[in-house]
Design a protein around this motif. Structure first.
Motif, PDB file in Angstrom:
ATOM      1  N   MET A 104      18.469 -73.307 -32.229  1.00  0.00           N
ATOM      2  CA  MET A 104      17.598 -72.668 -31.244  1.00  0.00           C
ATOM      3  C   MET A 104      17.523 -71.162 -31.491  1.00  0.00           C
TER       4      MET A 104
ATOM      5  N   LEU B  28      14.804 -66.426 -33.193  1.00  0.00           N
ATOM      6  CA  LEU B  28      14.876 -65.153 -33.919  1.00  0.00           C
ATOM      7  C   LEU B  28      13.674 -64.973 -34.811  1.00  0.00           C
ATOM      8  N   THR B  29      13.249 -66.033 -35.487  1.00  0.00           N
ATOM      9  CA  THR B  29      12.133 -65.868 -36.421  1.00  0.00           C
ATOM     10  C   THR B  29      10.788 -65.981 -35.725  1.00  0.00           C
ATOM     11  N   VAL B  30      10.692 -66.854 -34.728  1.00  0.00           N
ATOM     12  CA  VAL B  30       9.381 -67.110 -34.150  1.00  0.00           C
ATOM     13  C   VAL B  30       9.129 -66.253 -32.912  1.00  0.00           C
ATOM     14  N   GLY B  31      10.186 -66.021 -32.143  1.00  0.00           N
ATOM     15  CA  GLY B  31       9.973 -65.337 -30.871  1.00  0.00           C
ATOM     16  C   GLY B  31       9.727 -66.374 -29.790  1.00  0.00           C
ATOM     17  N   PHE B  32       9.926 -66.012 -28.566  1.00  0.00           N
ATOM     18  CA  PHE B  32       9.800 -66.985 -27.492  1.00  0.00           C
ATOM     19  C   PHE B  32       9.176 -66.283 -26.308  1.00  0.00           C
ATOM     20  N   GLY B  33       7.870 -66.164 -26.333  1.00  0.00           N
ATOM     21  CA  GLY B  33       7.220 -65.486 -25.218  1.00  0.00           C
ATOM     22  C   GLY B  33       6.317 -66.451 -24.484  1.00  0.00           C
ATOM     23  N   GLY B  34       5.811 -66.070 -23.363  1.00  0.00           N
ATOM     24  CA  GLY B  34       4.798 -66.901 -22.737  1.00  0.00           C
ATOM     25  C   GLY B  34       5.193 -67.470 -21.399  1.00  0.00           C
ATOM     26  N   ILE B  35       6.438 -67.989 -21.277  1.00  0.00           N
ATOM     27  CA  ILE B  35       6.790 -68.609 -19.984  1.00  0.00           C
ATOM     28  C   ILE B  35       7.011 -67.517 -18.949  1.00  0.00           C
TER      29      ILE B  35
ATOM     30  N   LEU C 219      18.241 -69.453 -34.182  1.00  0.00           N
ATOM     31  CA  LEU C 219      17.604 -69.091 -35.449  1.00  0.00           C
ATOM     32  C   LEU C 219      16.097 -69.178 -35.343  1.00  0.00           C
ATOM     33  N   ILE C 220      15.640 -70.250 -34.690  1.00  0.00           N
ATOM     34  CA  ILE C 220      14.192 -70.413 -34.555  1.00  0.00           C
ATOM     35  C   ILE C 220      13.611 -69.288 -33.697  1.00  0.00           C
TER      36      ILE C 220
END
Lengths: 107, 504, 643
Positions: free
Chosen positions: C631, C636-643, C633-634
């Protein structure tokens, strides 16, 4: 998207139960909980496509059948070993296996 | 032209054969040629299965440059929701390898287990079932069909570990089962989210659907991906999910270990290839999100941990089990370097890795039967059992990547691919861990040939000829595929024009 | 098919295929097997010689022939130029010499079929190595000669030291193999081809990353250093002396250890396709080679002074002489970017051949002595002058050649290297290499005195010492004759290699380094003569006593101890890791996972001390941790925005 979070919580409880319990019945309930979490997701997410009800019926029937079989097995196992405790069952299975082996050797 | 019948036939053959194996064995046990008839039965089954696979292969390649073919079970309805099969170069290649190696291991099994023993018929029936389930899994065209076949395979695998019912194998099996249940839970949950987002689980449909999603759905997709990836990572024994593997392979009898390592374990990255390269797509060709760092980190971790733990194992079977873990790492390097070269290397590595691990477990199985289990027991085994030792040494050298054995070209493909996508650091870790591999393999060779046996007895032990035949079939295969990789690469070539980003 | 194409393919394919027939023939008749091996060596010799005319008359351009191998990836092929043909001829010649010599030396040994099988396999692989036209093919043969070397060192597998040495040699040379592999990978990545021609064309077009090429050059150097037993990876060659002496002569003096020299000279030729690259390599790469060379030459020579093993002296002598060749290569391109104008490049190859002759001669003679005495320890020898007069005479030729006295072969070849180093190297390099030449003479005299002079030891007086059989002396005599005349061949070899030499043959006598060199030999000679021949005990006491100098020399500069330390460290680290793993996940409290096999054995009674679910908790904790890792690593590379 609340049901996704609900499903995740159910999954977490299921895994926790799997880890901490040695009673076969409780292990079974934990597995059921995990399976239900996934089913819940499937059914809720399929509703917009109009497939939710169909999947629900399918999931219920399959689940019931599987549960019936597993419960029957559980009853058999606890009758045979006289306990529902996983580690005790393993110990008994081991004894039986050794007995069998010694019988084979004796022959 | 391929019809749905052609696809189902091999799966059907193997599973039906598995079901009728038990009554047939009951009949065989009454005759006087038990082992011979058992072998004949399996040869017949695998002959029919091979014919069905060849039939599928020929009818698929009857047109020039065939495109990937998506077939549904009922033929007419929407492929997005029906059970479907995907036939392309990779699926066919995997099916051929699985049936071929399973046939060799099966012959070994017949002579390895005592056919007079009661569990032996169940055991061999389950092996057939496992083969059938695996063929079904690689031919399947949607995530759910794959999942179902894969669950069947893992359940069968658990029974294979349980042949000897002592505490250790019971314990190992139980661990495996718990891990598998958690893995399935993860995967199922992930799949349910994917289904919710895209409305389908078909490989092609999902790929098309996730190309356009944005916002909150993207986050859901990432969660789903992590669940699915973690689930299959458990089954592929990627570090840090690998703990069940050494116990399980050590506890399992040699044929099971060969079967599990060569087919089930190696086969579980097939789905990783499908998910990462065919559904999400590599980031360099417009993948939905960038998974390179994650896979690279896991690959590096797996190579390092697998090799370092292998270095100090005292039990030979456990040592080979850890080499299997390391092999997973090398495969992940190939997946991570997601270009044509990497995919080619990956599929080639799949074959060579299967051959090598199967060979190693089979050779160790022969030696173990005479009570040599630990590293110290192996002193002088080279002189006592020259043929099986030779096979084990060849497997070891192939692991370590010594030319001209298959392992060299395989590793070479993989590392070259990693360098060509600027993952030089990963290739360097791979190369350094390979050096470590050489070290412990040669320690084993040293002990087998260089040390005098503990009890001082050097008389030659008679090795079972029938067990050596399948072992040396694999040895010859490793040599041939190492010297003439073209034989394999030509099977893989059509895949290059079928990749989702090369198909217009 | 042209004659040279035919020869170039079959000169290595024939021995490889013939090696498979050795066990078959050996089953029926041992005599037939022995003649078969000699016949194959003879055929290889003829094929190798038939390559010479076309290269000699050519313009110095390489000829290649290829066939498809792995489609779209690499083609198999042969590469014929003066460098590869020089090595091919040398290997073929030595193959014949050793095949004949083995008839005497290995007579009556067990496992001769295996020996001859490996010998032919080695010959085929070694020629394959030098004549390959692409790097992948070359690397496969490179590994195969390593494997043959491992198997031949461990030939007497009943001796534990043999096996131990075999493993050590294999692992140490493998370090170099890995570096070479990395270099090949980088070149493939840059030019998209494995073939030498392809790389040369790529370099000529000028489109390459100079910094990456410099790194590649260093990796190639690493491969050469390990294979040719150079500082700091030279200790394996001494261990390799566990091999039969005939094998030592072939692999560890004449041919296999020269693979590193071949590699470097080949790559210098390739790099020279781009003069800009040579200029980029001049500040660091070439000086590194020459430093490694002179240090090894010096260290090897000093170690030769201390060892009591007669083959050990020859092994360190080989290390030291290859150091000379490296020094020659390192100073080759100091003033020019054209290989054809380079004295050092030619000098080191010329010295490579003369070294093969005199060191091979040394090993053949040492083999005779070991054969007669049954020991390798020089302290147990002495006074063999009378008992083995022919060996004695030939050994004189060997030591004067090794020392570089005129007019023998090494005088010309070593002289050229000294000229090159004096010309291009720094002052310290010059001093070190001259010191090495002087010490060479000293250890030669020491070995000679210990073996042939003085009173016969107790060991000798107990056994009847006989002269080596004819079949062992004749190959030695041929090598001795070559040692004498080889120097005169210098201009011919230069024209064969298409090199323009500034020096004439007579120039060697008048050039500046000769008097220095001869003057230095004098004190070395006097010291060694006095201490070992005249029994002047001063130096011998120092050598036998305990002081820092002898400690260093006896431990081979502590380099092996360093490696063992590193190996121990790695083992300790992984043992600690296992303890960690067991503490977390073991269901059975065991030491380093060793008791598990007992537990798995049928009938073994074991009580479960922990319930299964207790260790499961740790398992699943690991799984959850892994889940979080994925989680993180993903995200870190992709980012987690939106919610």
């Amino acid at each position: 998207m609340d049901f996704v979070i609900l499903a995740l919580v159910m999954l977490a409880i299921g895994i926790y139960g799997l880890l901490t319990n040695r009673q076969l019945l409780k292990v079974f309930i934990s597995i059921e909980l995990i399976a239900t979490a996934a089913t819940l997701n499937f059914v809720m997410l399929a509703s917009p496509q109009g497939l939710g009800e169909a999947l629900l019926v399918l999931a219920f029937s399959v689940d019931t059948a599987v549960s019936a079989v597993i419960l029957a097995l559980l009853v058999l196992v606890s009758k045979r070993y006289g306990t529902g405790d996983l580690s005790k069952i393993i110990a008994k299975m081991q004894e039986n296996a050794e007995k069998e082996e010694s019988e084979v050797e004796a022959q | 032209m391929v019809t749905i019948l052609d696809v189902i036939l091999p799966i059907f053959t193997l599973i039906v054969a598995a079901l009728i194996t038990i009554p047939i064995f009951r009949a065989i046990r009454k005759t006087s040629h038990k082992t011979g008839l058992t072998a004949a039965w399996f040869i017949a089954v695998f002959a029919i299965a091979s014919i069905t696979i060849v039939n599928l292969f020929l009818s698929y390649y009857s047109v020039a440059n065939p495109a990937p073919l998506n077939l549904t079970l009922d033929g007419t309805s929407n492929p997005a929701i029906a059970t479907s099969f995907l036939i392309d170069a990779i699926a066919l290649y995997m099916a051929i390898i699985i049936v071929g190696i399973a046939a060799v291991v099966m012959v070994y099994t017949v002579f390895f287990v005592n056919s007079a023993e009661r569990p032996s018929d169940r055991y061999m029936a389950i092996m057939l079932l496992l083969t059938g389930a695996l063929v079904g899994a690689v031919l399947s065209g949607d995530l759910l069909t794959f999942f179902i076949f894969w669950e069947a395979a893992t359940a069968a695998a658990a029974f294979l570990m349980l042949y000897r019912k002592n505490a250790f194998s019971l314990n190992a099996t139980l661990k495996y089962l718990v891990m598998v249940i958690i893995a399935s839970a993860f995967v199922l949950l992930g799949l349910s989210i994917v289904y919710g987002i895209t409305g389908s689980l078909n490989y092609i449909a999902v790929r098309e659907a996730i190309g356009t999603i944005t916002g909150a759905d993207m986050n859901l997709l990432i969660i789903a991906f992590v669940f699915v990836a973690a689930g299959y990572a458990i089954e592929a024994a990627i570090v840090p999910f690998h703990f069940w593997l050494p116990d399980a392979y050590t506890a399992a009898p040699a044929p099971s270990a060969a079967f599990l390592s060569a087919l089930v374990d190696q086969g579980s990255y097939y789905i990783l290839i499908r998910i990462l390269l065919f559904i999400i797509l590599p980031p360099s060709v417009g993948g939905v999100f960038d998974w390179t760092l994650m896979m690279a980190a896991l690959a590096a971790l797996t190579m390092i941990v697998g090799n370092i733990f292998a270095l100090i194992q005292n039990n030979i079977k456990r040592l080979i089990a850890y080499i299997c873990v390391a092999d997973v790492g090398y495969n992940l390097v190939a997946i991570t370097s997601a270009n044509e070269l990497g995919l080619q290397g990956n599929l080639y590595f799949f074959l060579i890795g299967s051959l090598t691990t199967a060979l190693a477990f089979m050779a160790v199985g022969i030696i173990n039967r005479h009570g040599f289990k630990k590293l110290d027991d192996f002193a002088g085994v080279g002189k006592k059992m020259p043929w099986s030792s030779l096979a084990l040494v060849i497997a070891g050298l192939s692991f370590a990547g010594v030319p001209p054995l298959g392992g060299f070209i395989a590793k070479y493909f993989v590392f070259t691919a990693a360098i060509s996508v600027d993952l030089t650091w990963l290739a360097i870790i791979g190369v350094l861990t390979s050096v470590l591999q050489t070290a412990y393999i040669f320690r084993l060779v040293n002990i087998m040939y260089g040390k005098a046996p503990k009890d001082g007895v050097t008389t030659r032990i008679k090795e079972n000829k029938y067990l050596l035949i399948p072992v040396f079939i694999l040895v010859v295969a490793i040599f041939i595929f190492g010297l003439f990789p073209n034989l394999v690469l030509e099977l893989i070539q059509p895949m290059l024009s079928q990749l989702p980003w090369t198909v217009p | 098919m042209m004659l040279e194409e035919f020869s170039a393919w079959f000169v290595w394919i024939i021995p490889l295929i013939a090696s498979l027939f050795v066990p078959v023939i050996g089953k029926y008749s041992e005599k037939a097997r022995n003649y078969f091996v000699i016949a194959i060596a003879g055929i290889v010799g003829v094929l190798a010689l038939s390559l010479v005319p076309s290269v000699w008359s050519g313009e110095g351009e390489a000829i290649t022939y290829t066939i498809p191998w792995i489609s779209g990836f690499v083609e198999a092929g042969v590469y014929i130029d003066s460098l590869s043909v020089l090595f091919t001829c040398l290997v073929a010649f030595f193959a014949l010499i050793i095949a004949v010599y083995s008839q005497g030396y290995m007579k009556g040994e067990e496992g001769l079929t295996r020996y001859y099988y490996l010998l032919l396999l080695f010959i085929g692989s070694m020629i394959g190595l030098v004549i390959s036209d692409n790097m992948l093919q070359m690397f496969i043969f490179w590994e195969m000669v390593g494997l043959c070397s491992y198997a031949l060192i461990s030939f007497w597998y009943k001796k534990p030291e043999s096996i131990h040495s075999g493993v050590k040699v294999f692992i140490m040379t493998r370090i170099g193999d890995i570096m070479l592999l990395a270099a090949i990978a980088i070149l493939f990545y840059m030019f998209g081809t494995f073939s030498f021609h392809g790389v040369i064309e790529g370099l000529q077009s000028g489109v390459f990353n100079t910094e990456l090429m410099v790194i590649t050059a260093f990796l190639v150097l690493g491969g050469a250093v390990a294979k040719s037993a150079q500082f700091p990876l030279f200790t394996w060659l001494y261990s390799a002396m566990e091999a039969p002496t005939s094998v030592s002569a072939l692999l560890h003096a004449a041919t296999m250890v020269k693979a590193g020299i071949y590699l470097l000279s080949r790559f210098i030729l390739i790099f020279a396709a781009a003069p800009a690259l040579i200029v980029a390599l001049q500040p660091y790469w070439f000086p590194t080679i020459s430093w490694i060379g002179v240090i090894t030459a010096f260290i090897g020579a000093t170690l030769g002074l201390m060892t009591t093993d007669i083959k050990g002296v020859l092994a360190y002598s080989t290390v030291s002489q290859i150091g000379f060749m490296m020094a020659g290569l390192g100073t080759a391109m100091a003033h020019t970017t054209d290989v054809a104008m380079s004295t050092g490049w030619f000098a080191s190859l010329f010295h490579m051949v003369s070294h093969a002759f005199f060191e091979g001669l040394g090993f053949l003679l040492a083999g005779g002595i070991i054969h007669a005495l049954g020991t390798r320890d020089m302290r147990l020898m002495g006074g063999l002058k009378k008992a083995m007069p022919l060996t004695f005479a030939l050994m004189i030729i060997m030591i004067v050649t090794t020392s570089g006295l005129p007019p023998f072969a090494a005088f010309f070849s070593k002289g050229l290297i000294l000229t090159s180093v004096m010309d291009a190297g720094s002052l310290i390099q010059t001093i070190l290499i001259f010191a090495a030449t002087a010490i060479t003479f000293a250890y030669c005299i020491r070995m000679f005195s210990l073996v042939f002079m003085g009173k016969p030891s107790e060991h000798i007086s107990k056994i009847h010492v006989h002269e080596a059989p004819k079949i062992m002396l004749v190959p030695a005599a041929i090598l001795a004759a070559l040692c004498i005349v080889w120097g005169i061949a210098q201009p011919y070899i230069a024209s064969f290699m298409h090199i323009e030499l500034e020096h004439t043959l007579l120039g060697a006598f008048t050039s500046a380094e000769t008097p220095i060199f001869l003057l230095l030999l004098l004190p070395a000679f006097l010291l060694a003569y006095a201490s070992y021949y005249k029994n002047f005990m001063g130096i011998r006491k120092i050598a036998a006593g305990k002081n820092p100098l002898t400690a260093i020399l006896n431990h081979a500069y502590f380099i092996d101890d360093l490696y063992y330390g590193i190996a121990k460290g790695i083992n300790g680290f992984s043992a600690a890791l296992t303890r960690f793993e067991n503490a977390l996940f073991a269901h059975i409290p065991d030491k380093v996972g060793s008791d598990i096999s007992d537990a798995a054995a049928p009938g073994h009674v074991m009580t479960l001390k922990k319930g299964p679910s207790d260790s499961f908790r740790n398992y699943v904790a690991a799984a959850v941790l892994g889940f979080i890792l994925i989680m993180v690593l993903i995200v870190l590379t992709v980012g987690f925005g939106g919610i």
